[in-house]
Design a protein around this motif. Sequence first.
Motif, mmCIF file in Angstrom:
data_model
loop_
_atom_site.group_PDB
_atom_site.id
_atom_site.type_symbol
_atom_site.label_atom_id
_atom_site.label_comp_id
_atom_site.label_asym_id
_atom_site.label_seq_id
_atom_site.Cartn_x
_atom_site.Cartn_y
_atom_site.Cartn_z
ATOM 1 N N ARG A 73 34.642 50.277 42.192
ATOM 2 C CA ARG A 73 34.991 49.313 41.050
ATOM 3 C C ARG A 73 36.522 48.769 41.000
ATOM 4 N N ASN A 107 28.757 41.884 42.809
ATOM 5 C CA ASN A 107 29.002 40.900 41.758
ATOM 6 C C ASN A 107 29.769 39.751 42.690
ATOM 7 N N VAL A 112 33.612 37.198 38.021
ATOM 8 C CA VAL A 112 34.244 38.290 37.173
ATOM 9 C C VAL A 112 35.720 38.588 37.809
ATOM 10 N N SER A 113 36.385 39.153 37.132
ATOM 11 C CA SER A 113 37.780 39.624 37.142
ATOM 12 C C SER A 113 38.168 40.431 38.556
ATOM 13 N N GLU A 116 36.957 44.009 37.703
ATOM 14 C CA GLU A 116 35.289 44.033 37.503
ATOM 15 C C GLU A 116 34.619 44.093 38.569
#
Length: 130
Positions: A73, A107, A112-113, A116
């Motif tokens: 992550r 993702n 998303v940042s 993330e």
Amino acid sequence: DMGRGFGTVVDAIGNAGAESNGKPFVIYHDVIDEQTNGDIEICIPVPAGTVLPGDPVRYRELPGGPVATTVHRGPYQEISPAYHVVTGWIEQEDVRLAGPPREIYLNDPQTVSPAELLTEVQFPIDKTPR
């Protein structure tokens, strides 16, 4: 380069009238870092038998089988500890590699940042006794 490569693959899939049926991923055939370039395969799963236009994009099936894996992550640039975890486990368990490592992008970096981002690191392994 990877962004351009993914664009090329997405265009080929669209031109073939097909759609992706899985998460995009990259297979690393060489160690790549700030000083070293190497061979990679940019992959987007499609239904079996999809006919793609040819060079530079082609269809191929990857062999199935067990993998040693973890999920990272955070930013892509900070992924190296995930590789160390998986390769440490492979060494500890004394299993053989059965192919080059893969990064599966769980993702979308456009939605998303960087903090993330979720990336699954996989190493195909051979679990037969040595």
